[in-house]
Design a protein around this motif. Structure first.
Motif, PDB file in Angstrom:
ATOM      1  N   GLN A 215      66.370  76.960  49.705  1.00  0.00           N
ATOM      2  CA  GLN A 215      67.283  76.546  48.559  1.00  0.00           C
ATOM      3  C   GLN A 215      66.771  76.034  47.453  1.00  0.00           C
ATOM      4  O   GLN A 215      67.020  76.194  46.506  1.00  0.00           O
ATOM      5  N   ILE A 216      65.701  75.253  47.717  1.00  0.00           N
ATOM      6  CA  ILE A 216      64.806  75.046  46.597  1.00  0.00           C
ATOM      7  C   ILE A 216      64.296  76.334  45.816  1.00  0.00           C
ATOM      8  O   ILE A 216      64.394  76.248  44.545  1.00  0.00           O
ATOM      9  N   LEU A 217      63.721  77.121  46.319  1.00  0.00           N
ATOM     10  CA  LEU A 217      63.250  78.337  45.860  1.00  0.00           C
ATOM     11  C   LEU A 217      64.329  79.352  45.213  1.00  0.00           C
ATOM     12  O   LEU A 217      63.881  79.585  44.113  1.00  0.00           O
ATOM     13  N   PHE A 218      65.440  79.258  45.733  1.00  0.00           N
ATOM     14  CA  PHE A 218      66.743  79.747  44.949  1.00  0.00           C
ATOM     15  C   PHE A 218      66.728  79.132  43.846  1.00  0.00           C
ATOM     16  O   PHE A 218      67.399  79.894  42.644  1.00  0.00           O
ATOM     17  N   ALA A 219      66.854  77.785  43.764  1.00  0.00           N
ATOM     18  CA  ALA A 219      67.385  76.861  42.813  1.00  0.00           C
ATOM     19  C   ALA A 219      66.400  77.182  41.390  1.00  0.00           C
ATOM     20  O   ALA A 219      66.827  77.421  40.314  1.00  0.00           O
TER      21      ALA A 219
ATOM     22  N   VAL B  22      77.633  79.856  37.731  1.00  0.00           N
ATOM     23  CA  VAL B  22      77.871  79.548  39.040  1.00  0.00           C
ATOM     24  C   VAL B  22      76.778  79.613  39.985  1.00  0.00           C
ATOM     25  O   VAL B  22      76.420  78.750  40.647  1.00  0.00           O
ATOM     26  N   PHE B  23      75.737  80.477  39.742  1.00  0.00           N
ATOM     27  CA  PHE B  23      74.654  80.532  40.457  1.00  0.00           C
ATOM     28  C   PHE B  23      73.651  79.256  40.353  1.00  0.00           C
ATOM     29  O   PHE B  23      73.242  78.765  41.178  1.00  0.00           O
ATOM     30  N   ILE B  24      73.598  78.784  39.034  1.00  0.00           N
ATOM     31  CA  ILE B  24      72.891  77.547  38.868  1.00  0.00           C
ATOM     32  C   ILE B  24      73.417  76.540  39.120  1.00  0.00           C
ATOM     33  O   ILE B  24      72.960  75.641  39.980  1.00  0.00           O
TER      34      ILE B  24
END
Length: 212
Positions: A37-41, A66-68
């Motif tokens: 989840q850190i990587l996706f952020a 939305v994604f951010i």
């Protein structure tokens, strides 16, 4: 915009909704990799820096926001609100081994040597491997809950649909982005084993188990 991209965006949105529902309803983030989840952020923040400089469409701006926002909200739920349920011991993947190579690769292979373009390229490379900590966590714990499996399937489907989007755009619009296509292909390949197990196990009511 085409049907493959729209379906990919909706699949991506579904994955995020499933993840947030799982965490909120169970009041737990057990089985979810905080490292992924850190990587996706990081992926969304570095990719969508053009929000402050470029307007493409309301749809485009809305999806980026939305994604951010949902990625930040997920990190809040995992590391603040439900911190006690987070499995630090099993979520032990060293994400620096993904971050550093992806950034170096973005410096070496990009379409323009500018800050925004390098960070966009970095986000593309990083997204391709951002799921690895989650798959590593599932393999260490031995199995994944059904809703976590549904989340992973929707997330993997999003990238597979985007591959079809790029193929369509190549033939319909003569548009070709080798960096995005290469990274998307790598990301889809990483999901192949999971897709097989999802279809043969989860859809038959069994728990998903990845080999250790």
């Amino acid at each position: 915009m085409n049907i493959f991209r729209l379906a990919g965006d909706l699949s991506h949105l579904l994955a995020i909704i499933l993840l947030l529902i799982k965490i909120w309803k169970t009041r737990s983030c057990a089985g979810i990799s905080g490292k992924s989840q850190i990587l996706f952020a990081i992926v969304y923040i570095t990719r969508y820096l053009d929000l402050v400089t470029t307007f493409i469409s309301l749809y485009n701006t809305f999806m980026k926001l939305v994604f951010i926002s949902t990625s930040v909200a997920t990190l809040y739920l995992m590391y603040v609100k439900f911190k006690a349920t987070y499995d630090h011991n099993h979520d032990s993947f060293r994400i620096e081994f993904l971050l550093i190579p992806c950034f170096v690769l973005a410096l070496l292979i990009n379409t323009a040597f500018t800050v925004v373009e390098i960070l966009w390229t970095f986000s593309i490379y990083l997204e391709a491997v951002a799921i690895l900590p989650q798959l590593f966590l599932v393999s260490k714990t031995g199995e994944a809950e059904s809703i976590t499996s549904h989340y992973l399937f929707a997330l993997g489907s999003y990238r597979a649909l985007y591959l079809l989007n790029w193929i369509y755009r190549y033939y319909a619009e003569a548009h070709y982005d080798p960096i995005a296509i290469f990274a998307g292909a790598i990301q889809t390949i990483l999901y192949c084993d999971f897709f097989y197990l999802y279809i043969t196990k989860v859809l038959k009511g069994k728990k998903l188990q990845l080999p250790a």
